[in-house]
Design an enzyme around this catalytic site. Sequence first.
Site, mmCIF file in Angstrom:
data_model
loop_
_atom_site.group_PDB
_atom_site.id
_atom_site.type_symbol
_atom_site.label_atom_id
_atom_site.label_comp_id
_atom_site.label_asym_id
_atom_site.label_seq_id
_atom_site.Cartn_x
_atom_site.Cartn_y
_atom_site.Cartn_z
ATOM 1 N N GLN A 239 6.714 10.960 1.380
ATOM 2 C CA GLN A 239 5.306 10.210 1.080
ATOM 3 C C GLN A 239 4.254 10.797 0.699
ATOM 4 O O GLN A 239 3.106 10.404 0.425
ATOM 5 C CB GLN A 239 5.430 8.715 1.317
ATOM 6 C CG GLN A 239 6.577 7.880 0.818
ATOM 7 C CD GLN A 239 6.720 6.686 1.373
ATOM 8 O OE1 GLN A 239 8.006 6.098 2.451
ATOM 9 N NE2 GLN A 239 5.458 6.143 0.931
ATOM 10 N N ARG A 386 6.150 -1.940 3.453
ATOM 11 C CA ARG A 386 5.388 -2.511 2.991
ATOM 12 C C ARG A 386 4.668 -3.172 3.130
ATOM 13 O O ARG A 386 4.553 -4.512 3.123
ATOM 14 C CB ARG A 386 6.236 -3.079 1.343
ATOM 15 C CG ARG A 386 5.848 -3.412 0.176
ATOM 16 C CD ARG A 386 7.006 -4.214 -0.713
ATOM 17 N NE ARG A 386 6.145 -3.891 -1.810
ATOM 18 C CZ ARG A 386 6.461 -3.738 -2.883
ATOM 19 N NH1 ARG A 386 8.132 -3.633 -2.907
ATOM 20 N NH2 ARG A 386 5.850 -3.257 -4.080
ATOM 21 N N CYS A 387 4.067 -2.641 4.508
ATOM 22 C CA CYS A 387 2.843 -2.921 5.075
ATOM 23 C C CYS A 387 2.321 -2.385 5.829
ATOM 24 O O CYS A 387 2.750 -1.226 6.712
ATOM 25 C CB CYS A 387 3.163 -4.253 6.428
ATOM 26 S SG CYS A 387 2.941 -3.623 8.246
ATOM 27 N N GLU A 762 1.319 -3.743 -1.026
ATOM 28 C CA GLU A 762 2.107 -4.204 -0.396
ATOM 29 C C GLU A 762 1.983 -5.777 -0.068
ATOM 30 O O GLU A 762 2.423 -6.424 1.075
ATOM 31 C CB GLU A 762 1.760 -3.873 1.579
ATOM 32 C CG GLU A 762 1.402 -2.564 1.361
ATOM 33 C CD GLU A 762 0.991 -1.413 2.164
ATOM 34 O OE1 GLU A 762 1.185 -0.689 3.252
ATOM 35 O OE2 GLU A 762 -0.094 -2.219 3.026
#
Length: 808
Positions: A239, A386-387, A762
Site C-alpha cells: 500500500q 478501514r479506519c 473509510e
Amino acid sequence: MKDEVTREDRVANLKGMGCSRKRVEDARFTQGKGNYVDDIKLDGMLFGDFVRSPYAHARIKSIDTAAALEVPGVLAVLTAADLEPLGLHWMPTLAGDKQMVLADGKVLFQGQEVAFVVAEDRYAAADGIELVEVEYEELPVIVDPFESLKSDVVLREDLVGKNGALPDGAHGPRKHHNHIFTWEAGNKAPTEEVIANADVVAEESMYYHRTHPCPLETCGCVASMDKVNGKLTLWGTFQAPHAIRTVVSLISGIEEHNIRVISPDIGGGFGNKVGAYPGYVCSVVASIVTGKPVKWIEDRMDNLMTTAFARDYHMTGKISATKEGKITGLQCHVTADHGGFDACADPTKFPAGFMNICTGSYDIPTAYLEVDGVYTNKAPGGVSYRCSFRVTEAVYFIERMVEVLAIKLNMDAAELRRINFIKKEQFPYTAALGWEYDSGDYHTAWDKALKAVDYEGLRAEQAQRVEDFKAGKTRKLMGIGLSFFTEIVGAGPVKNCDILGLGMFDSCEIRIHPTGSAIARLGTISQGQGHATTFAQILASEIGLPADSITIEEGDTDTAPYGLGTYGSRSTPVAGAATAMAGRKIRAKAQMIAAYLLEVHDNDVEFDVDRFVVKGAPEKFKTMKEIAFAAYNQAIPSLEPGLEAVSYYDPPNMTYPFGAYVCVMDIDVDTGVPEIRRFYALDDCGTRINPMIIEGQVHGGLTEALAVALGQEIAYDDMGNVKTGTLMDFFLPTAWEVPNYETDFTVTPSPHHPIGAKGVGESPHVGGVPCFSNAVQDAFRPFGNTHTNMPHDHWRIWRTANELGLHD
Ligand code: PCD
C-alpha cells in the site's frame, strides 16, 4: 437535429469531477486480465514459504534443517542464524519497535515465522516445511493485556536491560516489562474536576475486539536480485511502495536507486498491506543468496493468523453532562493489546493513532485520553482496517458513550446528539484533544437523516413493539441504531505526521502529450478504490482534456514521484490535492501559450471548460488540445517546449468528513438472529469527484462494518491458539447477510483543499460499526441493557436476551 456543440456538451465530454464515470479499471478486472503479484512468473522463479510456530510462547531449543534439505526441489532453509550475520534477523517496525524476521531464540505468537524454506515450487516448499525439526520448550502464554501488565513473565527479553532495568521505549518510559508506552492527550486534572462536580456522569467499559481486514488477495511478493547490474526489483502487495523501497534500502544497505518496488494490481488492502512483513525480507535475502527470483504468497490462514490485525482496544470512559444534557467532560482510558511486537502503522508521533479524535462530533469543553500499549502473545500489527489510525475505535467509543449517557439522562439519543453537536459557525473548530476540524454542518446532515427515515415514526413503532412483546404478541424486538461520526483523514501535514521520518506529503506528475492526451503518475496506489478513474476526472476538470484521454499510473517507484501511499483515506485529500495543483501548473503554462497563439496579453485570456478564450470575445479561443500541440511545435519566446508539471503537496490540515447513519433492526430474541430492515447512510465528503465510486465505497465500508459489529473476530484461547484462522470460523459477509443500503449526502467542502474534497473510503466503516452495534443495544434498552460487547453474533445476542430475562 443538434448542430452546435454546447458548453454543456463540452463539460460532459470531459467526464470531469461530479460525473459518475464508469470505472476504467473494471474492463480488465471483469475479464480476468488483472495483473496481481501471484500472476508474475519469471524464468527460474523459486518459491519460499514459512515454518511457523504452533505455540504462542516458546523457547526454541534447536532447529534441524537437514531432512528438509533432502527433499527434492528444496534449495535452502533460512533461519535466524543465517540472517544474523547480515543484521537481518530483526527488522524495525513502523511504530519504532523492532520485530523478529525469523524466530530468534523464542517465539511470541502462534504462527510466528521460524524458518524460510526456498524450493523450486510451492509444493516442494510445503514438503520441506514438514521436515524442518524445531524443538520448542513451552513458556507461559499471556493473551490478556491486563494480566500481562501484572505478570512476572517477560515477553520481550530483548527490551529488558541488565539487572532488570527497563530502558525507555520509542514513545517514552515504560511502566512494566510488558508495557510499551503511555500516550496522553488533553488535560487530566481539569477533566477529573469537571466530571467529579457534574450533575450527571455515565460510565462504561467496552472492548472493541480484535479483528482483521482479510483482503481477498493475501499478502505476497516477488523479489528478483539481478546480480549483474546490482538491481533489486521487488513486486508486492504494498500500500506504500515508496516507503517500502526506503525501508528495504535502509535495512539491506542497497542504494535506493538500485531498488525498484512495484505494486501491481492489488486485490484489496484495507490497511493489511501497509506494514513490512518477514516474508518480504526473507524473499529478498533468498533471491540474493540463490541469485534467482523468489516468490512468497501467503495462504488464507497465514494471512488471518499472522499479518496485521486491527483494534483490540479495551476502553473505559466517563462522560459528564448537565441535567439538560449538555456534555461537559469526557475521559477515556485505553488498554491497547499490540501483540508480540509493536508493529502499528500510525504516524510516528501518534502511538495510538488518532484516538484523540474521540470527542467525536460534539462540542465537549474538557477531555482527557490516556492509552497504555501492552505486549501479549498475539500477532503484531494494529493497522487500521478501514479506519485511519484508530478512528474506528474513537468513534465507537464516543458513539457508545453518548448512548449510555442518553440512558442515564432518560433522554432520546438523537436529541442528545443534536444539542451537543459542534455548530456550523464554530468551524474551524479546535477540539479539546487538539485537532482543528476544518469544516462541518452536522445539524443539517442530522435533520436530513432523521427526516429520511421518519425517526419519530420509527420510535412510535418501536414503543408499540415493546408493548406487543410484553403482551406476548411477538418475539421480535426492534432496535434503532444511530451514529454520527466525524472522521479525520488525509495524513497529513508534514509538520506533525511522518512515518519512519518520511513526511506524509503526496505527489502527482503530469505529462501532456502533443496530441492532447496525457499521463499522470501519483505517489499513491489503488487497491480497488478506482484511482485510475477518479484522478483522471480531477485532471479533466482542471486541465480541460477528457478523462478518457488521461492515463493514471501508480505504484512503480522507478516512474512515480515519491509518495507515502494509500491508506487512511489520504489519497484524495493529499494526492488528489497534488493532482489539482499540478493540473493548475499545466493550466498556467497553457495560458501563456494560448495568449501567444491568440496574440493577446496573458491576462486577456481566461479558462473555459476545455479551452482558453479571449475575454469578451468567446469566438476567439484555443482548445487545450491545440495548446498541447503548440507546446511541442511552436518556438514560443521565453517558454520552454513541452507541457509537464509536478506537485508535491503538503496539506495544511487533515480533512474531516462526517456522516449520519441510521440502522433499523429486528431481533429474534429466541434465536439471536438480527435482521437489518433498513440502513440509511448520509455521507459528507466535501466535493464529490465520482458519486458512483463514492456509493461503492460506502457499500463496501458498511459491509465491513456489518462484519465487525455482527460477528467477525480474531479470537484466541487461553493457550494463544487462534480460534478463527480460517474462513470457516472467521465471518466474511456475503450477499446473503448484506442488506440494501440507502445512501445520501450533503456537501460541505474542505476550505483548505484545492478542490474542497475530503476522503470517504473509510467513513462508512467508521460510522457503520457503532450504528450496527447501537441498533442491537437499542433493541434491548427498554429491558435494562446499557452496553454489551461486540461482536454481536447470534449467540451473544441470544445470551443478552437470556441475561435480561427475556427467555423466562
Ligand atoms: N472519492 C471521490 N470523492 C471524494 C472522495 C473520494 O470520488 N470526495 C473517491 C476517490 O477518488 C477514490 C475513492 O473514492 O477513488 C476513495 O478515496 P479516499 O477516501 O481518498 O481513499 P483512498 O486513500 O483512495 O483509499 C484508502 C481507503 C482505505 S484507508 C481503506 S482501508 C479501504 C478504502 O480505501 N480500502 C479499500 N476503500 C477500498 N476500496 C477497495 N475497493 N479496496 C480497498 O482495499 Mo486503510 O487505512 O488502508 O485501513
